[in-house]
Design an enzyme around this catalytic site. Structure first.
Site, mmCIF file in Angstrom:
data_model
loop_
_atom_site.group_PDB
_atom_site.id
_atom_site.type_symbol
_atom_site.label_atom_id
_atom_site.label_comp_id
_atom_site.label_asym_id
_atom_site.label_seq_id
_atom_site.Cartn_x
_atom_site.Cartn_y
_atom_site.Cartn_z
ATOM 1 C CB SER A 57 -0.887 0.020 1.241
ATOM 2 O OG SER A 57 -1.416 1.329 1.406
ATOM 3 C CG HIS A 67 -3.732 -1.738 -1.693
ATOM 4 N ND1 HIS A 67 -4.825 -2.507 -2.040
ATOM 5 C CD2 HIS A 67 -4.143 -0.961 -0.650
ATOM 6 C CE1 HIS A 67 -5.837 -2.235 -1.231
ATOM 7 N NE2 HIS A 67 -5.456 -1.285 -0.381
ATOM 8 C CG ASP A 107 -5.120 2.176 0.861
ATOM 9 O OD1 ASP A 107 -6.050 1.361 0.709
ATOM 10 O OD2 ASP A 107 -4.011 1.876 1.333
ATOM 11 C CG MET A 142 -8.524 6.799 2.401
ATOM 12 S SD MET A 142 -7.746 6.729 4.021
ATOM 13 C CE MET A 142 -6.817 5.195 3.895
ATOM 14 C CG HIS A 178 -9.186 -0.117 -0.565
ATOM 15 N ND1 HIS A 178 -8.605 -0.375 0.655
ATOM 16 C CD2 HIS A 178 -10.527 -0.104 -0.330
ATOM 17 C CE1 HIS A 178 -9.526 -0.506 1.582
ATOM 18 N NE2 HIS A 178 -10.714 -0.325 1.015
ATOM 19 C CG MET A 232 -11.487 2.967 1.933
ATOM 20 S SD MET A 232 -9.939 2.901 2.870
ATOM 21 C CE MET A 232 -8.764 2.982 1.516
ATOM 22 C CG MET A 270 -11.497 -3.397 4.908
ATOM 23 S SD MET A 270 -10.003 -2.794 4.097
ATOM 24 C CE MET A 270 -9.284 -1.774 5.376
ATOM 25 N N GLY A 292 -9.238 3.640 6.908
ATOM 26 C CA GLY A 292 -8.960 5.054 7.125
ATOM 27 C C GLY A 292 -7.497 5.377 7.380
ATOM 28 C CG PHE A 293 -6.162 6.454 10.026
ATOM 29 C CD1 PHE A 293 -5.668 7.712 9.706
ATOM 30 C CD2 PHE A 293 -7.460 6.350 10.507
ATOM 31 C CE1 PHE A 293 -6.453 8.853 9.874
ATOM 32 C CE2 PHE A 293 -8.253 7.480 10.682
ATOM 33 C CZ PHE A 293 -7.751 8.739 10.363
ATOM 34 N N GLY A 294 -3.241 3.723 7.901
ATOM 35 C CA GLY A 294 -2.255 2.657 7.944
ATOM 36 C C GLY A 294 -1.767 2.484 9.380
ATOM 37 N N GLY A 295 -0.975 1.449 9.584
ATOM 38 C CA GLY A 295 -0.314 1.276 10.867
ATOM 39 C C GLY A 295 -1.183 0.802 12.014
ATOM 40 C CG ASP A 345 -6.072 -3.172 3.072
ATOM 41 O OD1 ASP A 345 -5.028 -2.868 3.671
ATOM 42 O OD2 ASP A 345 -6.722 -2.379 2.365
ATOM 43 N N GLY A 360 -2.798 -4.244 8.998
ATOM 44 C CA GLY A 360 -2.045 -4.894 10.063
ATOM 45 C C GLY A 360 -1.318 -6.146 9.628
HETATM 46 C C1 DX5 Z 1 -6.528 1.249 5.488
HETATM 47 C C2 DX5 Z 1 -5.958 0.893 4.133
HETATM 48 C C3 DX5 Z 1 -4.803 -0.025 4.148
HETATM 49 C C4 DX5 Z 1 -3.586 0.469 4.885
HETATM 50 C C5 DX5 Z 1 -2.781 -0.712 5.338
HETATM 51 O O1 DX5 Z 1 -7.714 1.937 5.305
HETATM 52 O O2 DX5 Z 1 -6.957 0.293 3.335
HETATM 53 O O3 DX5 Z 1 -4.456 -0.384 2.829
HETATM 54 O O4 DX5 Z 1 -2.790 1.302 4.130
HETATM 55 O O5 DX5 Z 1 -1.743 -0.251 6.116
HETATM 56 P P1 DX5 Z 1 -0.880 -1.205 7.044
HETATM 57 O O6 DX5 Z 1 -0.329 -2.290 6.171
HETATM 58 O O7 DX5 Z 1 0.165 -0.299 7.591
HETATM 59 O O8 DX5 Z 1 -1.809 -1.743 8.099
HETATM 60 ZN ZN ZN Z 2 -6.432 -0.539 1.339
#
Ligand code: DX5
Ligand code: ZN
Length: 223
Positions: free
Chosen positions: A12, A37, A39, A41, A70, A72, A141, A146-149, A179, A181
């Site tokens: 991503s 990938h 994202d 948003m 993806h 959102m 999911m 909404g957020f990575g990490g 997708d 974690g």
């Molecule tokens: C969250 C995104 C994910 C995100 C994954 O809304 O859809 O694609 O970037 O990030 P990690 O791999 O850091 O959990």
């Molecule tokens: Zn995603």
């Protein structure tokens, strides 16, 4: 069954250096990424704002790899054409984003892209039943979007197993993507549950460019 499937890694770019997006995409391509990938948003469907079709278009010449977009966003249908024209190969959406998910599937197909359906951790699996015959990808999911990490939500393992059974029973070539974690601990468990595409933001980009190839290979389970 699922153990025999080739595993695809979809970094991503949300976790990449946005000031050097083109270079980052070339680097993950070279490092062995299968899908890129992306994202998208809108600050409305999810509480974060990222990128739109113009950025996808600008990235397209940097790689020949599959663009796994993806969405959102809500509404979805209004933007399908723009993302398809920008070079999206797969366009995935959340059924909560609009009242007519099957129409959205048709619109993605008509625009020349492959439709994917995204299931949030709290979305009932029943939404899949009327759509699974017409889509090319199911995205589970394992965090709220909404957020990575964020941390992997364990309850999604059983849902991946249940969807893998449905896909195998259907006998169609449908990607089962997970997708959120995904790291060196959760990747093998998602694969064992039946996923064949792993999205990984943080775990791909950790350690800088020199680490990307090893990160991707480790996530795939090949090392
Ligand atoms: C969250 C995104 C994910 C995100 C994954 O809304 O859809 O694609 O970037 O990030 P990690 O791999 O850091 O959990
Ligand atoms: Zn995603």
């Amino acid at each position: 069954m699922s153990g025999k499937l080739p595993i695809k890694i979809a970094p991503s770019i949300l976790a990449s250096d946005f000031a050097r997006l083109g270079e980052e995409v070339r680097a993950i391509d070279k490092a062995g990424a299968d899908y890129i990938h992306i994202d998208v948003m809108d600050g409305h469907f999810v509480p974060n704002i990222t990128i739109g079709p113009d950025v996808v278009k600008a990235l397209r010449p940097h790689t020949k790899k599959v663009f796994d977009v993806h969405l959102m966003i809500a509404p979805v249908d209004l933007y399908i054409e723009a993302f398809a024209k920008a070079g999206a190969d797969i366009i995935s959406f959340h059924p909560e984003a609009g009242p007519h998910p099957h129409r959205t599937v048709q619109a993605i197909r008509a625009a020349g892209a492959k439709p994917g359906l995204v299931l949030n951790p709290g979305t009932p699996l029943e939404v899949l039943e009327p759509l699974i015959g017409d889509i090319d990808l199911v995205l589970v999911m394992s965090v709220n979007p909404g957020f990575g990490g964020q941390s992997f939500i364990e309850s999604q393992i059983a849902r991946i197993q249940a969807i893998r059974k449905q896909i195998d029973a259907l006998g169609r070539d449908i990607d089962l993507e997970v997708d959120g974690g995904i790291n060196f601990d959760t990747a093998p468990r998602a694969i064992a549950a039946g996923a064949n595409v792993l999205v990984a933001g943080t775990a791909t980009f950790k350690g800088g460019e020199a680490a990307y190839a090893k990160n991707i290979a480790t996530l795939r389970g090949g090392v």
